[in-house]
Design a protein around this motif. Structure first.
Motif, mmCIF file in Angstrom:
data_model
loop_
_atom_site.group_PDB
_atom_site.id
_atom_site.type_symbol
_atom_site.label_atom_id
_atom_site.label_comp_id
_atom_site.label_asym_id
_atom_site.label_seq_id
_atom_site.Cartn_x
_atom_site.Cartn_y
_atom_site.Cartn_z
ATOM 1 N N LEU A 1 0.983 -1.101 -0.143
ATOM 2 C CA LEU A 1 0.052 -0.018 -0.076
ATOM 3 C C LEU A 1 0.806 1.173 -0.212
ATOM 4 O O LEU A 1 1.884 1.420 0.938
ATOM 5 N N ILE A 2 0.652 2.122 -0.956
ATOM 6 C CA ILE A 2 1.412 3.499 -0.896
ATOM 7 C C ILE A 2 0.336 4.547 -0.918
ATOM 8 O O ILE A 2 -0.542 4.441 -1.509
ATOM 9 N N THR A 3 0.283 5.277 0.061
ATOM 10 C CA THR A 3 -0.452 6.154 0.389
ATOM 11 C C THR A 3 0.158 7.384 0.832
ATOM 12 O O THR A 3 1.019 7.447 1.603
ATOM 13 N N ASP A 4 -0.693 8.439 0.511
ATOM 14 C CA ASP A 4 -0.468 9.974 0.984
ATOM 15 C C ASP A 4 -0.659 10.267 2.308
ATOM 16 O O ASP A 4 -1.861 9.551 2.953
ATOM 17 N N LEU A 5 -0.215 10.716 3.017
ATOM 18 C CA LEU A 5 -0.379 11.146 4.559
ATOM 19 C C LEU A 5 -1.650 11.854 4.537
ATOM 20 O O LEU A 5 -2.595 11.516 5.563
ATOM 21 N N THR A 6 -1.861 12.741 4.050
ATOM 22 C CA THR A 6 -2.871 13.984 4.257
ATOM 23 C C THR A 6 -3.943 13.738 3.006
ATOM 24 O O THR A 6 -3.552 14.211 1.833
ATOM 25 N N MET A 7 -5.180 13.215 3.281
ATOM 26 C CA MET A 7 -6.332 13.263 2.459
ATOM 27 C C MET A 7 -7.529 13.783 3.074
ATOM 28 O O MET A 7 -7.441 13.752 4.201
ATOM 29 N N LEU B 1 -2.180 7.401 7.465
ATOM 30 C CA LEU B 1 -2.007 6.756 8.686
ATOM 31 C C LEU B 1 -3.190 5.858 9.261
ATOM 32 O O LEU B 1 -2.985 4.594 9.556
ATOM 33 N N SER B 2 -4.236 6.625 8.961
ATOM 34 C CA SER B 2 -5.513 5.804 9.483
ATOM 35 C C SER B 2 -5.883 4.709 8.489
ATOM 36 O O SER B 2 -6.165 3.472 8.736
ATOM 37 N N LEU B 3 -5.642 4.962 7.278
ATOM 38 C CA LEU B 3 -5.943 3.968 6.170
ATOM 39 C C LEU B 3 -4.956 2.851 6.170
ATOM 40 O O LEU B 3 -5.170 1.651 6.446
ATOM 41 N N ALA B 4 -3.703 3.124 6.557
ATOM 42 C CA ALA B 4 -2.675 1.960 6.809
ATOM 43 C C ALA B 4 -2.839 1.066 8.087
ATOM 44 O O ALA B 4 -2.920 0.047 7.997
ATOM 45 N N GLN B 5 -3.474 1.672 9.182
ATOM 46 C CA GLN B 5 -3.647 1.094 10.359
ATOM 47 C C GLN B 5 -5.086 0.245 10.121
ATOM 48 O O GLN B 5 -4.948 -0.894 10.442
ATOM 49 N N GLU B 6 -6.175 0.587 9.271
ATOM 50 C CA GLU B 6 -7.082 -0.119 9.098
ATOM 51 C C GLU B 6 -6.863 -1.493 8.113
ATOM 52 O O GLU B 6 -7.295 -2.457 8.362
ATOM 53 N N VAL B 7 -5.644 -1.107 7.060
ATOM 54 C CA VAL B 7 -5.383 -2.131 6.319
ATOM 55 C C VAL B 7 -4.578 -3.204 7.131
ATOM 56 O O VAL B 7 -4.790 -4.395 7.029
ATOM 57 N N SER C 1 3.542 3.947 15.089
ATOM 58 C CA SER C 1 2.133 3.565 15.068
ATOM 59 C C SER C 1 2.268 1.990 14.506
ATOM 60 O O SER C 1 1.428 1.274 14.766
ATOM 61 N N GLY C 2 3.205 1.429 14.079
ATOM 62 C CA GLY C 2 3.526 0.066 13.508
ATOM 63 C C GLY C 2 2.755 -0.154 12.104
ATOM 64 O O GLY C 2 3.057 -1.191 11.508
ATOM 65 N N ALA C 3 2.231 0.816 11.694
ATOM 66 C CA ALA C 3 1.579 0.778 10.516
ATOM 67 C C ALA C 3 2.364 1.065 9.241
ATOM 68 O O ALA C 3 1.894 0.894 8.128
ATOM 69 N N ILE C 4 3.408 2.025 9.538
ATOM 70 C CA ILE C 4 4.128 2.277 8.392
ATOM 71 C C ILE C 4 5.565 1.695 8.406
ATOM 72 O O ILE C 4 6.214 1.497 9.170
ATOM 73 N N ASP C 5 5.875 0.942 7.269
ATOM 74 C CA ASP C 5 7.167 0.506 7.239
ATOM 75 C C ASP C 5 8.188 1.538 6.004
ATOM 76 O O ASP C 5 9.426 1.310 6.734
#
Length: 128
Positions: free
Chosen positions: A46-52, A58-64, A90-94
């Motif tokens: 998952l590649i995601t922008d921080l601010t949307m 970050l919330s998206l990464a945590q849910e995924v 957070s443990g969600a970001i690599d």
């Protein structure tokens, strides 16, 4: 690839496809999350922008990661990364990179992120 700026997702798609990756792009993180829920093992990164607008990266990464803890997550941001440590905690970001990114920067970050979690991917491939 999830970013509410469609031009960013299209540029990143082109860059990543040139490296041989199959890329799905979404401009809405909620739609991306719903698609992920349907087929969580159809994705390796998952590649995601921080601010949307609808949901932070970050919330998206945590849910995924709740759905599939072994998935690799690369966060991109156009903002100052002085708070990078708390984002990683957070443990969600690599992995995290800054916008604007170059083809080389994105390619290296994707490779590094996938390699970091490659043991999980290899274990999954052995099971199928």
């Amino acid at each position: 690839m999830v970013d509410d700026e469609k031009v960013v997702t299209e540029i990143a798609r082109e860059m990543l496809e040139n490296f041989g990756y199959k890329v799905f792009t979404f401009s809405n993180p909620i739609v991306a999350l719903n698609i992920f829920r349907v087929g969580p093992y159809d994705f390796d990164l998952l590649i995601t922008d921080l601010t949307m607008n609808e949901m932070t990266g970050l919330s998206l990464a945590q849910e995924v990661k709740k759905i599939r803890p072994d998935i690799s997550v690369l966060l991109i941001t156009g903002y100052d990364t002085t708070d990078e440590a708390s984002t990683h905690e957070s443990g969600a970001i690599d992995c995290m990179i800054q916008k604007p990114f170059t083809n080389k920067t994105l390619g290296r970050a994707v490779k590094r992120t996938l390699l970091r979690n490659s043991a999980h991917i290899l274990d999954r491939l052995k099971l199928t």
